[in-house]
Write an enzyme that holds these catalytic residues in place. Structure first.
Site, PDB file in Angstrom:
ATOM      1  N   LYS A 223     -11.777  44.025 -29.237  1.00  0.00           N
ATOM      2  CA  LYS A 223     -10.985  42.759 -29.057  1.00  0.00           C
ATOM      3  C   LYS A 223     -12.247  41.925 -28.139  1.00  0.00           C
ATOM      4  O   LYS A 223     -11.681  42.474 -26.686  1.00  0.00           O
ATOM      5  CB  LYS A 223      -9.675  43.205 -28.463  1.00  0.00           C
TER       6      LYS A 223
ATOM      7  N   GLY B  97       1.385  37.047 -21.092  1.00  0.00           N
ATOM      8  CA  GLY B  97       2.163  37.965 -20.338  1.00  0.00           C
ATOM      9  C   GLY B  97       2.920  37.014 -19.877  1.00  0.00           C
ATOM     10  O   GLY B  97       4.194  37.348 -19.302  1.00  0.00           O
TER      11      GLY B  97
ATOM     12  N   THR C 139       3.134  43.395 -23.017  1.00  0.00           N
ATOM     13  CA  THR C 139       3.634  43.503 -22.718  1.00  0.00           C
ATOM     14  C   THR C 139       5.015  43.230 -22.980  1.00  0.00           C
ATOM     15  O   THR C 139       6.512  43.768 -22.057  1.00  0.00           O
ATOM     16  CB  THR C 139       3.962  41.804 -21.397  1.00  0.00           C
TER      17      THR C 139
END
Lengths: 266, 71
Positions: free
Chosen positions: A107, A168, A217
């Site tokens: 990633k 996030g 998250t």
């Protein structure tokens, strides 16, 4: 969920087939037990990890072993280059992750602003080209920008992973039209990465045509992470099914559902 | 670097007291069989099979990494 549909709807990226279209991060859980419960509840087959310099004093149980043992080998790891600010740093991090985890999957994150965690497109394109040429399966985290996504696919990215909102932030998908456009035009799978706050965001990503959702998250900071992980699993499956079913057209005015014949008093 | 016979490991200077990379890692409980560890010497990855014959010299810098929780 109707497994009859999901079984013939496997996602394939770079020749690897995934039964689950939810990819889950491993960071920020209250403790390891909660993380493992959330991973199990999510049904995910791909979990992200970071690569860090770390003191080896007291080195004991490795995250690799913990995840392998807990999932019976069902969950594969997707290392990331989180925190890298240049193509050079990201390429070295990817090479270290390949050696540490014995996987060419990466990633790719190359960040241009530490507060916004927004991708640096020039560095991202450079790193993608270099890593593809080095045999990596590159999944770049990128802007929700159809041109950038096309360039990444042209360079050989195995998928593109546009952000829904800041990492996030839990803001959801800030520009659904851009995500829908990217999905409609992309020659490679589109994975919505970052910004998901709750289950409806994940469902929307899939309805817009995304092939998968990557989130962290929204689950790790939920009051009950395992329950939210299960909600995300169902939302991704429902959104995928809705996308495949083909939604009705949106109308400006009412269209009666009930027949107009035989109305009383008509 | 004040000590001429020092190396830098994960950003920290330390005296060079071993001959090879494998020796240095062994002192930290890491062997070729340890899963999930990777090492870069002066910015280039050293595959684990080459740890035993990779000599360390003063001024080298090493990155020793492993996977941790991440998103």
């Amino acid at each position: 969920m109707t497994t009859a549909f999901s079984q013939d709807d496997a996602l394939t990226i770079a020749g690897r087939s995934f039964g689950s279209r939810l990819f889950l991060g491993t960071a920020g859980y209250p403790n390891q037990r909660v993380m493992l419960d959330a991973l199990a509840a999510s049904g995910t087959e791909l979990a992200t990890v970071a690569i860090r310099r770390i003191s080896l004093d007291g080195y004991s149980e490795s995250l690799v072993d913990v995840l392998a043992q807990a999932s019976g080998g069902r969950i594969r790891l997707l290392p990331n280059t989180a925190g890298c600010l240049t193509a050079r740093e990201a390429v070295l991090t990817a090479q270290l992750s390949r050696e540490a985890l014995d996987t060419p999957w990466i990633k790719l994150e190359v960040i241009g602003d530490r507060d916004l965690l927004y991708p640096d497109v020039e560095e991202l394109l450079r790193a993608t080209e270099e890593l593809v040429n080095d045999g990596f399966v590159v999944l770049p985290y990128c802007n929700d920008d159809p041109v950038t996504c096309r360039k990444l696919a042209d360079l050989g990215a195995a998928a593109v992973m546009p952000l829904g909102a800041y990492i996030g932030s839990g803001q959801g998908i800030r520009n659904p039209h851009a995500i829908e456009t990217i999905c409609a035009r992309s020659p490679v799978p589109v994975v919505l990465d970052a910004g998901i706050g709750t289950a409806s965001d994940a469902a929307l990503a899939m309805e817009l045509g995304c092939s998968a959702v990557l989130l962290n998250t929204a689950v790790s900071k939920a009051r009950d992470p395992a329950r939210m992980a299960a909600a995300m699993r169902d939302a991704v499956a429902a959104g995928r099914a809705a996308h495949q079913a083909g939604r009705m057209p949106v109308r400006a005015f009412a269209e009666p559902s009930s027949p107009q014949l035989g109305l009383i008093g008509g | 670097m004040t000590n001429p016979a020092a190396i830098r490991v994960n950003g920290q200077d330390e005296p060079l007291a071993v001959a090879t990379l494998a020796d240095l890692l062994a002192g930290r409980g890491v062997t070729e069989a340890t899963r999930g560890v990777a090492v870069a010497l002066n910015g280039a990855v050293v595959p684990r099979r080459r740890w035993p014959d990779t000599a360390l010299t003063p001024g080298d810098f090493l990155d020793i990494v492993r996977p941790i929780q991440g998103g």
